[in-house]
Scaffold this motif. Structure first.
Motif, PDB file in Angstrom:
ATOM      1  N   MET A   1       0.853  -1.203   0.000  1.00  0.00           N
ATOM      2  CA  MET A   1       0.000   0.000   0.000  1.00  0.00           C
ATOM      3  C   MET A   1       0.885   1.248   0.000  1.00  0.00           C
ATOM      4  N   LYS A   2       0.730   2.064  -1.040  1.00  0.00           N
ATOM      5  CA  LYS A   2       1.514   3.291  -1.124  1.00  0.00           C
ATOM      6  C   LYS A   2       0.667   4.458  -0.690  1.00  0.00           C
ATOM      7  N   THR A   3       1.320   5.471  -0.158  1.00  0.00           N
ATOM      8  CA  THR A   3       0.617   6.669   0.267  1.00  0.00           C
ATOM      9  C   THR A   3       1.462   7.872  -0.047  1.00  0.00           C
ATOM     10  N   THR A   4       0.813   8.991  -0.331  1.00  0.00           N
ATOM     11  CA  THR A   4       1.530  10.228  -0.619  1.00  0.00           C
ATOM     12  C   THR A   4       1.901  10.971   0.647  1.00  0.00           C
ATOM     13  N   ASN A   5       1.408  10.528   1.791  1.00  0.00           N
ATOM     14  CA  ASN A   5       1.699  11.179   3.064  1.00  0.00           C
ATOM     15  C   ASN A   5       3.005  10.633   3.620  1.00  0.00           C
ATOM     16  N   ARG A 165     -12.812  14.994  -1.040  1.00  0.00           N
ATOM     17  CA  ARG A 165     -11.743  13.996  -1.118  1.00  0.00           C
ATOM     18  C   ARG A 165     -10.409  14.611  -0.707  1.00  0.00           C
ATOM     19  N   ALA A 166      -9.623  13.840  -0.014  1.00  0.00           N
ATOM     20  CA  ALA A 166      -8.310  14.312   0.445  1.00  0.00           C
ATOM     21  C   ALA A 166      -7.269  14.059  -0.643  1.00  0.00           C
ATOM     22  N   THR A 167      -7.365  14.813  -1.726  1.00  0.00           N
ATOM     23  CA  THR A 167      -6.379  14.699  -2.801  1.00  0.00           C
ATOM     24  C   THR A 167      -5.056  15.322  -2.334  1.00  0.00           C
ATOM     25  N   PRO A 168      -3.947  14.994  -2.972  1.00  0.00           N
ATOM     26  CA  PRO A 168      -2.665  15.600  -2.574  1.00  0.00           C
ATOM     27  C   PRO A 168      -2.706  17.124  -2.582  1.00  0.00           C
ATOM     28  N   ARG A 169      -3.362  17.710  -3.591  1.00  0.00           N
ATOM     29  CA  ARG A 169      -3.453  19.174  -3.648  1.00  0.00           C
ATOM     30  C   ARG A 169      -4.285  19.710  -2.488  1.00  0.00           C
ATOM     31  N   PHE A 222     -10.657  18.226   9.581  1.00  0.00           N
ATOM     32  CA  PHE A 222     -11.235  16.911   9.891  1.00  0.00           C
ATOM     33  C   PHE A 222     -11.013  15.944   8.732  1.00  0.00           C
ATOM     34  N   VAL A 223     -11.068  16.464   7.518  1.00  0.00           N
ATOM     35  CA  VAL A 223     -10.863  15.621   6.347  1.00  0.00           C
ATOM     36  C   VAL A 223      -9.458  15.024   6.362  1.00  0.00           C
ATOM     37  N   SER A 225      -7.717  14.380   9.046  1.00  0.00           N
ATOM     38  CA  SER A 225      -7.718  13.349  10.090  1.00  0.00           C
ATOM     39  C   SER A 225      -8.402  12.082   9.595  1.00  0.00           C
ATOM     40  N   PHE A 226      -9.552  12.224   8.940  1.00  0.00           N
ATOM     41  CA  PHE A 226     -10.267  11.052   8.420  1.00  0.00           C
ATOM     42  C   PHE A 226      -9.406  10.307   7.399  1.00  0.00           C
ATOM     43  N   HIS A 227      -8.708  11.068   6.559  1.00  0.00           N
ATOM     44  CA  HIS A 227      -7.856  10.450   5.541  1.00  0.00           C
ATOM     45  C   HIS A 227      -6.693   9.696   6.188  1.00  0.00           C
ATOM     46  N   GLU A 228      -6.060  10.292   7.176  1.00  0.00           N
ATOM     47  CA  GLU A 228      -4.952   9.624   7.859  1.00  0.00           C
ATOM     48  C   GLU A 228      -5.428   8.353   8.558  1.00  0.00           C
ATOM     49  N   ILE A 229      -6.606   8.406   9.161  1.00  0.00           N
ATOM     50  CA  ILE A 229      -7.148   7.218   9.829  1.00  0.00           C
ATOM     51  C   ILE A 229      -7.408   6.114   8.807  1.00  0.00           C
ATOM     52  N   GLU A 230      -8.034   6.478   7.710  1.00  0.00           N
ATOM     53  CA  GLU A 230      -8.339   5.503   6.662  1.00  0.00           C
ATOM     54  C   GLU A 230      -7.075   4.874   6.102  1.00  0.00           C
TER      55      GLU A 230
END
Length: 271
Positions: A1-5, A165-169, A222-223, A225-230
């Motif tokens: 699983m890759k992530t941009t974070n 959506r938590a896009t990179p931008r 919050f978005v 935080s939700f993205h990091e949790i997911e």
């Protein structure tokens, strides 16, 4: 699983290392932990224990726990701290909470004790500020609390339905806005200590606009935080990182609460 974070990427790599090494916290009698081999039997190496990954339920439980601790701490401070010491307690809790928050945020420490300590200190700060505002504007604290949780649940629904959506931008933009607002608030605080009024917190048009911007950015946080949790759940981060995820939500809720509290006070007028 890759992530941009990059933070999540580092945490994911740490989780992989722990699973490969058979991570388990060392117990009081020397049970295996970091750097300690697991016992073998009949010459065969024992299989390392499975590291339990965090789940959405873990984050929910930790978040509710931290909010409960904050509420109890706030109620205790409101009740027990004399009116003459409200200012001292307010400033003291602000400084200690800021230090703890920065340590947890930048070090990414998944330490339950440290996160709980932050919730306690932040509860004192919330209690003192709420007491001061409620004395001047009765009922305003309840209004701000209801509005804050309303915004939280609204953002949760918008994220779940993928309206936002938590896009990179998007992530880069919100993070940049948060850093910029934090810098502005710190500069404004320092100037206020020297008696300089910038107009950001005096109830005028500029103050109202600034609070509205802060409320929007706090809501969008919050978005993140939700993205990091997911992403953390997908990457199989260890369960203890649910404390870090819950900490992020707690910070956003408290920030949103204060900005809504300020905005409501601007429209209350002086009694």
């Amino acid at each position: 699983m890759k992530t941009t974070n990059p933070v999540l990427a580092r945490l994911g790599q740490a989780a992989e290392r722990e699973r490969a090494a058979g991570y388990a916290p060392a117990g009081p009698y020397g049970q295996p932990g970091y750097g300690q081999p697991y016992p073998t039997a009949a010459g065969y190496p024992a299989a390392p224990p499975t590291v339990r990954p965090m789940s959405i339920d873990d984050v929910v439980v930790k978040t509710v726990t931290l909010l409960g601790i904050l509420a109890v701490s706030a109620a205790a401070a409101w009740t027990l701290v004399p009116d003459a010491l409200v200012g001292v307690a307010w400033i003291g809790a602000l400084v200690v909470g800021l230090v703890l928050g920065l340590v947890i945020s930048f070090a990414r420490i998944a330490n339950p004790a440290l996160v709980i300590a932050y919730a306690v200190v932040e509860g004192v700060f919330v209690g003192m500020v709420s007491k001061a505002f409620n004395t001047v504007y009765p009922g305003i604290v309840l209004q701000a609390a209801v509005a804050s949780f309303g915004v939280f649940f609204l953002m949760a629904m918008l994220y779940k339905s993928r309206v936002i959506r938590a896009t990179p931008r998007f992530v880069r933009g919100v993070v940049a806005a948060m850093v910029g607002l934090f810098a502005v608030m710190m500069i404004n605080l320092v100037l206020a200590l020297f008696g300089v009024n910038t107009g950001l917190r005096d109830g005028g048009a500029l103050a109202i606009g600034f609070s509205l911007v802060c409320i929007v950015v706090a809501s969008l946080s919050f978005v993140l935080s939700f993205h990091e949790i997911e992403e953390g759940v997908r990457m199989g981060l260890p369960q203890r990182y649910s404390w870090t995820a819950a900490f992020g939500i707690l910070v956003s809720i408290v920030w949103l609460f204060f900005e809504i509290l300020r905005l409501l006070s601007y429209f209350q007028g002086d009694d």
